[in-house]
Design a protein around this motif. Structure first.
Motif, PDB file in Angstrom:
ATOM      1  N   ASP A  75       0.806  -1.235  -0.036  1.00 11.37           N
ATOM      2  CA  ASP A  75      -0.051   0.025   0.015  1.00 11.37           C
ATOM      3  C   ASP A  75       0.862   1.304   0.102  1.00 11.37           C
ATOM      4  OD1 ASP A  75      -2.169  -1.452   0.207  1.00 11.37           O
ATOM      5  OD2 ASP A  75      -2.060  -1.534   2.293  1.00 11.37           O
ATOM      6  N   ILE A  76       0.597   2.299  -0.881  1.00 13.09           N
ATOM      7  CA  ILE A  76       1.395   3.346  -0.839  1.00 13.09           C
ATOM      8  C   ILE A  76       0.324   4.477  -0.656  1.00 13.09           C
ATOM      9  CG2 ILE A  76       2.411   4.933  -2.522  1.00 13.09           C
ATOM     10  CD1 ILE A  76       3.721   2.532  -3.704  1.00 13.09           C
ATOM     11  N   GLY A  77       0.310   5.186   0.112  1.00 14.24           N
ATOM     12  CA  GLY A  77      -0.457   6.495   0.442  1.00 14.24           C
ATOM     13  C   GLY A  77      -0.365   7.598  -0.566  1.00 14.24           C
ATOM     14  N   ILE A  78      -1.327   7.939  -1.191  1.00 17.12           N
ATOM     15  CA  ILE A  78      -1.080   9.064  -2.187  1.00 17.12           C
ATOM     16  C   ILE A  78      -2.060  10.300  -1.546  1.00 17.12           C
ATOM     17  CG2 ILE A  78      -1.881   9.878  -4.348  1.00 17.12           C
ATOM     18  CD1 ILE A  78      -1.760   7.313  -5.257  1.00 17.12           C
ATOM     19  N   THR A  79      -1.224  11.403  -1.349  1.00 17.96           N
ATOM     20  CA  THR A  79      -1.413  12.613  -0.740  1.00 17.96           C
ATOM     21  C   THR A  79      -1.685  13.811  -1.635  1.00 17.96           C
ATOM     22  OG1 THR A  79      -0.725  11.907   1.341  1.00 17.96           O
ATOM     23  CG2 THR A  79      -1.316  14.178   1.238  1.00 17.96           C
ATOM     24  N   ASN A  80      -2.790  14.375  -1.812  1.00 21.65           N
ATOM     25  CA  ASN A  80      -2.957  15.753  -2.352  1.00 21.65           C
ATOM     26  C   ASN A  80      -2.174  16.985  -2.018  1.00 21.65           C
ATOM     27  OD1 ASN A  80      -3.587  17.684  -4.292  1.00 21.65           O
ATOM     28  ND2 ASN A  80      -5.836  17.791  -3.619  1.00 21.65           N
ATOM     29  N   GLN A  81      -1.287  17.230  -2.205  1.00 21.72           N
ATOM     30  CA  GLN A  81      -0.235  18.247  -1.526  1.00 21.72           C
ATOM     31  C   GLN A  81      -0.609  19.521  -2.040  1.00 21.72           C
ATOM     32  OE1 GLN A  81       3.724  17.924  -2.645  1.00 21.72           O
ATOM     33  NE2 GLN A  81       4.660  19.394  -1.121  1.00 21.72           N
ATOM     34  N   GLY A  82      -0.559  20.423  -1.361  1.00 20.45           N
ATOM     35  CA  GLY A  82      -0.551  21.780  -1.572  1.00 20.45           C
ATOM     36  C   GLY A  82       0.558  22.437  -0.519  1.00 20.45           C
ATOM     37  N   SER A  83       1.391  23.038  -1.347  1.00 22.65           N
ATOM     38  CA  SER A  83       2.537  23.478  -0.577  1.00 22.65           C
ATOM     39  C   SER A  83       2.564  25.173  -0.527  1.00 22.65           C
ATOM     40  CB  SER A  83       3.875  22.842  -0.943  1.00 22.65           C
ATOM     41  OG  SER A  83       4.349  23.380  -2.125  1.00 22.65           O
ATOM     42  N   ASP A  84       3.192  25.580   0.525  1.00 19.48           N
ATOM     43  CA  ASP A  84       3.385  27.013   0.632  1.00 19.48           C
ATOM     44  C   ASP A  84       4.798  27.365  -0.009  1.00 19.48           C
ATOM     45  OD1 ASP A  84       3.464  29.615   1.192  1.00 19.48           O
ATOM     46  OD2 ASP A  84       3.848  29.439   3.453  1.00 19.48           O
ATOM     47  N   THR A  85       5.736  26.817   0.519  1.00 19.76           N
ATOM     48  CA  THR A  85       7.137  26.900  -0.314  1.00 19.76           C
ATOM     49  C   THR A  85       7.908  25.565   0.016  1.00 19.76           C
ATOM     50  OG1 THR A  85       7.885  27.838   1.951  1.00 19.76           O
ATOM     51  CG2 THR A  85       7.069  29.416   0.595  1.00 19.76           C
ATOM     52  N   SER A  86       8.912  25.691  -0.698  1.00 20.60           N
ATOM     53  CA  SER A  86      10.000  24.748  -0.652  1.00 20.60           C
ATOM     54  C   SER A  86      11.365  25.243  -0.644  1.00 20.60           C
ATOM     55  CB  SER A  86       9.502  23.575  -1.710  1.00 20.60           C
ATOM     56  OG  SER A  86       9.940  24.070  -3.129  1.00 20.60           O
ATOM     57  N   TYR A  87      12.232  24.265  -0.117  1.00 22.31           N
ATOM     58  CA  TYR A  87      13.757  24.791  -0.024  1.00 22.31           C
ATOM     59  C   TYR A  87      14.455  23.710  -0.735  1.00 22.31           C
ATOM     60  CZ  TYR A  87      11.748  28.131   3.186  1.00 22.31           C
ATOM     61  OH  TYR A  87      11.218  29.290   3.559  1.00 22.31           O
ATOM     62  N   PHE A  88      15.263  23.835  -1.807  1.00 22.41           N
ATOM     63  CA  PHE A  88      15.890  22.779  -2.190  1.00 22.41           C
ATOM     64  C   PHE A  88      17.631  23.186  -2.470  1.00 22.41           C
ATOM     65  CE2 PHE A  88      14.045  25.457  -5.430  1.00 22.41           C
ATOM     66  CZ  PHE A  88      15.142  25.869  -6.449  1.00 22.41           C
ATOM     67  N   ALA A  89      18.152  22.257  -2.662  1.00 26.82           N
ATOM     68  CA  ALA A  89      19.825  22.212  -2.931  1.00 26.82           C
ATOM     69  C   ALA A  89      20.034  21.605  -4.102  1.00 26.82           C
ATOM     70  CB  ALA A  89      20.524  21.989  -1.877  1.00 26.82           C
ATOM     71  N   GLN A  90      21.089  21.953  -4.782  1.00 24.28           N
ATOM     72  CA  GLN A  90      21.743  21.138  -5.915  1.00 24.28           C
ATOM     73  C   GLN A  90      22.662  20.118  -5.685  1.00 24.28           C
ATOM     74  OE1 GLN A  90      24.436  22.485  -9.302  1.00 24.28           O
ATOM     75  NE2 GLN A  90      22.441  23.206 -10.290  1.00 24.28           N
ATOM     76  N   VAL A  91      22.308  18.916  -6.102  1.00 21.75           N
ATOM     77  CA  VAL A  91      23.196  17.852  -5.895  1.00 21.75           C
ATOM     78  C   VAL A  91      23.509  17.046  -7.158  1.00 21.75           C
ATOM     79  CG1 VAL A  91      23.035  15.424  -4.846  1.00 21.75           C
ATOM     80  CG2 VAL A  91      22.064  17.233  -3.502  1.00 21.75           C
ATOM     81  N   ASN A  92      24.778  16.653  -7.179  1.00 25.09           N
ATOM     82  CA  ASN A  92      25.238  16.003  -8.478  1.00 25.09           C
ATOM     83  C   ASN A  92      25.377  14.543  -8.107  1.00 25.09           C
ATOM     84  OD1 ASN A  92      25.694  18.363  -9.863  1.00 25.09           O
ATOM     85  ND2 ASN A  92      27.537  18.721  -8.819  1.00 25.09           N
ATOM     86  N   VAL A  93      24.782  13.716  -9.452  1.00 23.94           N
ATOM     87  CA  VAL A  93      25.016  12.135  -9.226  1.00 23.94           C
ATOM     88  C   VAL A  93      25.548  11.693 -10.511  1.00 23.94           C
ATOM     89  CG1 VAL A  93      22.677  11.882  -9.969  1.00 23.94           C
ATOM     90  CG2 VAL A  93      23.576  10.143  -8.621  1.00 23.94           C
ATOM     91  N   GLY A  94      26.340  10.625 -10.614  1.00 26.39           N
ATOM     92  CA  GLY A  94      26.741   9.851 -11.608  1.00 26.39           C
ATOM     93  C   GLY A  94      28.156  10.300 -12.284  1.00 26.39           C
ATOM     94  N   THR A  95      28.596   9.695 -13.125  1.00 29.19           N
ATOM     95  CA  THR A  95      29.751  10.135 -13.950  1.00 29.19           C
ATOM     96  C   THR A  95      29.438   9.847 -15.518  1.00 29.19           C
ATOM     97  OG1 THR A  95      30.957   8.913 -12.272  1.00 29.19           O
ATOM     98  CG2 THR A  95      32.012   9.415 -14.506  1.00 29.19           C
ATOM     99  N   PRO A  96      29.663  11.013 -16.452  1.00 26.03           N
ATOM    100  CA  PRO A  96      29.794  12.457 -15.772  1.00 26.03           C
ATOM    101  C   PRO A  96      28.408  12.995 -14.840  1.00 26.03           C
ATOM    102  CG  PRO A  96      28.880  12.420 -17.945  1.00 26.03           C
ATOM    103  CD  PRO A  96      29.243  10.893 -17.408  1.00 26.03           C
ATOM    104  N   PRO A  97      28.877  13.776 -14.113  1.00 29.43           N
ATOM    105  CA  PRO A  97      27.728  14.114 -12.925  1.00 29.43           C
ATOM    106  C   PRO A  97      26.415  14.850 -13.723  1.00 29.43           C
ATOM    107  CG  PRO A  97      29.570  15.882 -13.123  1.00 29.43           C
ATOM    108  CD  PRO A  97      29.894  14.525 -13.727  1.00 29.43           C
TER     109      PRO A  97
END
Length: 477
Positions: A75-97
């Motif tokens: 079971d995977i709960g699905i939620t109807n999200q309504g956000s005010d703000t979000s904060y994010f950062a940049q991340v590198n993954v893999g080769t080449p990144p």
């Protein structure tokens, strides 16, 4: 966000840092960007009701009796999200990144990236292309992660992951190929959990712990300053969101001493960033909060969830406050023109919460919705021993400089500096003079950060808007 696990991959390998690590003697300061959610206006305050429900799911209230790894479930709960703000950062993954923007969440411990062919990803979602990385190792077992604002599932994988100058090679994560609608918006790709290994559904060492274990940081800690743009109709889609500092603190963003309060993180590698609520005042008067006082400090949550007795006591001390029903069961409204002062102590100073954060929108004529809600309302399953009874999200964290130290385990708070937008002491209600009967307004910190942080730098997403009162976007979720 406490994800649910469908299958846990037992890995014979462990995450380690790149072969020739370079110790950084000075802390790294990472600017944070804030992204506006386009659906916020359409959702109105209804998004907070959904967020509260999602937050309960995130911490297993009304869904599971354990805050640790959950039993296998499809079971995977699905939620109807309504956000005010979000904060994010940049991340590198893999080769080449490949560069991707991730939510930073101290309320969970798993790392995941949305990948090509992702079912449920919007057309705007940037994705990780496994075929373009020569170093990616893809497993065969699936994991399902359940957040307050949605769900994600995919295959456990390993690859090189870096943020700023820090690299973990290999880092275990989930290559997500299925997302519920609304878990990430815009150009966000995934989530980086910043809690302890003990609640990682992949059983992997979280990125932040891996770089500390390899002695890459001067100090075993990271710290946050986050900005406020609540109900600012002039906010751009992206605004400066604050600063994440790895390996120390940024002394320009706080004043006075950092009040560290130690805690026992729990067995199995630790769980959440925990604190104990020692007192709450409403308009300068102490209110009883009962015996359920264990709190998780969660950057991935927007609101403050608390036990029934504490919520009733807090709003019972506010003249004109009224309990709500229906979808808003567990919430209170209060007169919009109230110059409300609520402060929380964790064993040291009492830290005030701005009226701009306590007032989250108009419910009816003259009545506004309060940001402190009953997290157990309507739930039949109550938190078990060791489970946080309070979830303290960005409603509180926007008002302090916060430090997360792993050794010895502690969370510290300090008064924001004038540069960060504060002009008062911990006993002052920061921002309250800006309140109006029409609802909360933007605090003073945003303009200061706007001049401090280059707009072009991608930053960290803490998911701050209500859902994450649960994780992911800060909605209460």
């Amino acid at each position: 966000m406490l994800p649910s696990i469908i299958l846990v991959l037992s890995l014979s390998f462990s995450s380690s840092v790149a072969a020739v690590p370079h110790r950084r003697d000075e802390p790294l300061h990472i600017p944070i960007l804030r992204r506006s959610n386009e659906r916020r206006q359409a959702g109105g305050i209804d998004r907070f009701a959904s967020a509260a429900s999602n937050l309960r799911n995130k911490y297993g209230i009304g869904q599971s009796s354990s805050p640790q790894r959950r039993a296998q479930t499809s079971d995977i709960g699905i939620t109807n999200q309504g956000s005010d703000t979000s904060y994010f950062a940049q991340v590198n993954v893999g080769t080449p990144p490949q560069s991707l923007d991730l939510v930073l969440d101290t309320g969970s411990s798993d790392l995941w990236f949305a990948t090509t062919g992702c079912a449920g990803c919007s057309g705007n979602t940037p994705v990780l292309n496994p075929a373009k990385s020569t170093s990616l190792q893809l497993g065969t077992q699936r994991v399902s992660l359940n957040y307050g604002s949605g769900s994600a599932s995919g295959i456990i994988a390993r690859d090189t992951v870096s943020m700023g100058p820090f690299t973990v090679n290999p880092q275990t994560f989930v290559a997500v190929d299925e997302l519920s609608s609304g878990l990430v918006d815009g150009e966000l790709n995934g989530i980086m959990g910043l809690a302890f290994e003990g609640i990682a559904n992949t059983q992997a060492v979280p990125f932040w712990q891996a770089i500390i274990n390899d002695n890459l940081l001067t100090n075993p800690e990271f710290s946050f300053f986050i900005t406020r743009f609540v109900n600012n109709q002039n906010a751009k889609p992206e605004e400066p969101g604050g600063v994440l500092t790895m390996g120390g603190t940024n002394s320009t963003l706080y004043q006075g001493n950092i009040d560290y309060q130690s805690f026992t993180p729990g067995a199995g590698g630790g769980t959440f960033w925990l604190q104990t609520i020692s007192g709450v005042t409403v308009n300068g008067k102490t209110v009883g909060v009962g015996s359920e006082t264990l709190a998780a400090i969660d950057t991935g949550t927007t609101l403050i969830g608390a036990p029934t007795a504490a919520v009733n006591a807090i709003w019972g001390a506010v003249s004109g406050a009224e309990p709500l029903t229906g979808n808003f069961t567990g919430f209170y409204s209060f007169p919009c023109n109230t110059q409300l002062s609520i402060a929380i102590s964790f064993g040291g100073p009492a830290w005030p919460i701005s009226i701009n954060d306590l007032n989250i929108g108009t419910v009816s004529s003259g009545q506004c919705l309060g940001a402190i809600f009953d997290i157990t309302a309507g739930s039949t399953v109550k938190p078990t021993t060791g489970t946080p009874q309070w979830i303290v999200g960005d409603t509180f964290l926007k008002n302090v400089y916060s430090v997360f130290r792993s050794n010895p385990p502690a969370v510290g708070f300090a008064q924001l500096s004038a540069v960060a937008g504060s002009s008062g002491s911990p006993s002052t209600v920061i921002g309250s003079p800006q309140a109006t009967s029409g609802g909360p307004t933007t605090g003073g910190s945003s303009s200061a950060v706007r001049s401090m942080i280059p707009l072009g730098i991608n930053g960290i997403i803490i998911a701050c808007a209500l859902s994450l009162l649960t994780t992911a976007y800060m909605v209460i979720a």
